[in-house]
Write a protein that holds these residues in place. Structure first.
Motif, PDB file in Angstrom:
ATOM      1  N   LEU A 112       0.533  -5.527   0.887  1.00 59.10           N
ATOM      2  CA  LEU A 112       0.626  -3.986   0.564  1.00 59.10           C
ATOM      3  C   LEU A 112       0.575  -3.481  -0.711  1.00 59.10           C
ATOM      4  O   LEU A 112       0.179  -2.449  -0.900  1.00 59.10           O
ATOM      5  N   GLU A 113       1.672  -3.885  -1.347  1.00 54.44           N
ATOM      6  CA  GLU A 113       1.730  -3.523  -2.527  1.00 54.44           C
ATOM      7  C   GLU A 113       0.437  -3.662  -3.445  1.00 54.44           C
ATOM      8  O   GLU A 113       0.044  -2.838  -4.522  1.00 54.44           O
ATOM      9  N   SER A 114      -0.323  -4.506  -3.087  1.00 57.13           N
ATOM     10  CA  SER A 114      -1.532  -4.682  -3.880  1.00 57.13           C
ATOM     11  C   SER A 114      -2.751  -3.766  -3.397  1.00 57.13           C
ATOM     12  O   SER A 114      -3.827  -3.797  -4.187  1.00 57.13           O
ATOM     13  N   ILE A 115      -2.852  -3.308  -2.362  1.00 56.07           N
ATOM     14  CA  ILE A 115      -3.726  -2.260  -1.915  1.00 56.07           C
ATOM     15  C   ILE A 115      -3.181  -0.941  -1.921  1.00 56.07           C
ATOM     16  O   ILE A 115      -4.041  -0.068  -1.561  1.00 56.07           O
ATOM     17  N   ALA A 116      -1.875  -0.888  -2.032  1.00 59.06           N
ATOM     18  CA  ALA A 116      -1.460   0.625  -1.996  1.00 59.06           C
ATOM     19  C   ALA A 116      -1.876   1.596  -3.097  1.00 59.06           C
ATOM     20  O   ALA A 116      -2.077   1.141  -4.267  1.00 59.06           O
ATOM     21  N   GLU A 117      -2.107   2.847  -2.977  1.00 58.37           N
ATOM     22  CA  GLU A 117      -2.339   4.058  -3.608  1.00 58.37           C
ATOM     23  C   GLU A 117      -1.381   5.034  -3.626  1.00 58.37           C
ATOM     24  O   GLU A 117      -1.363   5.676  -2.721  1.00 58.37           O
ATOM     25  N   ASN A 118      -0.576   5.149  -4.631  1.00 61.46           N
ATOM     26  CA  ASN A 118       0.672   6.061  -4.550  1.00 61.46           C
ATOM     27  C   ASN A 118       1.483   5.893  -3.555  1.00 61.46           C
ATOM     28  O   ASN A 118       1.903   7.001  -2.889  1.00 61.46           O
ATOM     29  N   ASN A 119       2.244   4.717  -3.326  1.00 59.98           N
ATOM     30  CA  ASN A 119       2.787   4.261  -2.565  1.00 59.98           C
ATOM     31  C   ASN A 119       2.224   4.649  -0.917  1.00 59.98           C
ATOM     32  O   ASN A 119       3.116   4.800   0.072  1.00 59.98           O
ATOM     33  N   THR A 120       0.942   4.831  -0.803  1.00 57.02           N
ATOM     34  CA  THR A 120       0.442   5.088   0.597  1.00 57.02           C
ATOM     35  C   THR A 120      -0.520   3.922   0.991  1.00 57.02           C
ATOM     36  O   THR A 120      -1.235   3.474   0.132  1.00 57.02           O
ATOM     37  N   ILE A 121      -0.681   3.571   2.185  1.00 51.80           N
ATOM     38  CA  ILE A 121      -1.649   2.726   2.999  1.00 51.80           C
ATOM     39  C   ILE A 121      -2.582   3.410   3.769  1.00 51.80           C
ATOM     40  O   ILE A 121      -2.063   4.285   4.420  1.00 51.80           O
ATOM     41  N   THR A 122      -3.918   3.208   3.574  1.00 51.70           N
ATOM     42  CA  THR A 122      -4.911   3.848   4.451  1.00 51.70           C
ATOM     43  C   THR A 122      -5.526   2.755   5.360  1.00 51.70           C
ATOM     44  O   THR A 122      -6.127   1.720   5.018  1.00 51.70           O
ATOM     45  N   ARG A 123      -5.001   3.055   6.789  1.00 51.94           N
ATOM     46  CA  ARG A 123      -5.448   2.204   7.623  1.00 51.94           C
ATOM     47  C   ARG A 123      -7.053   2.520   8.211  1.00 51.94           C
ATOM     48  O   ARG A 123      -7.173   3.610   8.310  1.00 51.94           O
ATOM     49  N   LYS A 124      -8.045   1.779   8.164  1.00 52.59           N
ATOM     50  CA  LYS A 124      -9.412   2.182   8.780  1.00 52.59           C
ATOM     51  C   LYS A 124      -9.584   1.530  10.072  1.00 52.59           C
ATOM     52  O   LYS A 124      -9.751   0.478  10.207  1.00 52.59           O
ATOM     53  N   HIS A 125      -9.927   2.273  10.938  1.00 53.42           N
ATOM     54  CA  HIS A 125     -10.087   1.961  12.600  1.00 53.42           C
ATOM     55  C   HIS A 125     -11.435   2.074  12.759  1.00 53.42           C
ATOM     56  O   HIS A 125     -12.034   3.228  12.543  1.00 53.42           O
TER      57      HIS A 125
END
Length: 289
Positions: A263-276
């Motif tokens: 998650l740290e490798s894909i986070a942006e500004n400590n935010t995770i975007t899930r795409k459904h």
């Protein structure tokens, strides 16, 4: 073809359903089928307009009206009510709704988001459908309509048949009709489980064929859905840990580290975007012919 192999028999489809026991699809279901997972999910569930819109509640209501099962005073059972959005819409249509869920977090959201003018129309109950005794509850053939939309509760032939026993008129279930596009889950599955995720959610079509083999002649409709959801790192971490600790033999501490690192490798500004992305299917049938 022997009777045992006859695809037109109820026994064939029950056996087909039960034979998924060791599949990735079964394990994915296991991860999504705990109160802990949904308690955590309740913090962010149905808070984005695109996610709410993707539920297509209006389309579901139209389907029920088209089949002449919506009328003032109709008694509806909803198994797996989540945040209560469908229960509230049914109540607006004049239904008296018994809405159950095994997640306390989801029920808290349901009660909080239900306006005062609908509170007397909906009875929210904390209940695990798998262990519910409908005879003890007095629910055998009590309801005019029983619904289970995107609910992990209807996961076995036994839970489906019990669900059907509650209705004296009609039932409807909704679920994934194909593998949904879920990049984060796919990536983590490969890292934690050591192989690519082969999730083929066929239970919906098994349910359809099982009902057809019973002479109930269900109808089915499909809908493509798409939305994005933004969560904090901690929210996504907690959610994924609660999922994978049910499907992996690794220690929880190891699972947590793998998930956090990814998650740290894909986070942006400590935010995770899930795409459904995916396709859902809704099956409707009358319980009596």
């Amino acid at each position: 073809m022997s009777n045992q192999d006859n695809v037109f028999t109820k026994e064939f489809w029950i056996r087909t359903w039960e034979n998924q026991e060791n599949s990735d699809t079964k394990n994915v279901h296991k991860g999504f089928s705990t109160p802990e997972f949904w308690d955590k999910a309740s913090l962010s569930y149905n808070k984005d307009n695109s996610e709410i819109s993707s539920r297509n509640i209006e389309k579901s209501i139209e389907m029920l009206k088209r089949n002449n099962v919506m009328f003032p005073g109709i008694k509806v059972l909803e198994v797996g009510c989540g945040t209560g959005s469908l229960a509230r819409e049914l109540a607006k249509q004049g239904a008296d709704v018994t809405a159950i869920d095994f997640s306390q977090g989801m029920l808290e959201r349901s009660r909080m988001e239900t306006p005062g003018n609908l509170k007397e129309k909906i009875d929210f109950i904390l209940m695990n459908w798998k262990t519910a005794d409908i005879r003890e509850l007095g629910w055998k053939k009590k309801f005019d309509l029983s619904i289970a939309f995107m609910s992990p509760a209807i996961s076995t032939p036994e839970t489906l048949f019990k669900f059907m026993e509650t209705s004296k008129n009609a039932c409807a279930v909704k679920g994934w009709a194909e593998k949904r596009n879920h990049p984060i889950l796919d990536a983590l599955w490969e890292k934690i489980m050591g192989k690519k995720l082969e999730d083929r959610p066929q239970n919906l079509m098994i349910k359809f064929n099982l009902l057809f083999s019973m002479g109930l002649f269900p109808e089915i409709s499909f809908n493509s859905i798409s939305w994005e959801q933004k969560l904090s790192m901690d929210e996504e971490l907690d959610s994924r840990v609660s999922f994978f600790k049910k499907v992996s033999d690794k220690p929880e501490s190891e699972i947590k580290k793998i998930i956090r690192d990814y998650l740290e490798s894909i986070a942006e500004n400590n935010t995770i975007t899930r795409k459904h992305r995916g396709t859902t299917g809704t099956i409707f049938w009358k319980t009596v012919i």
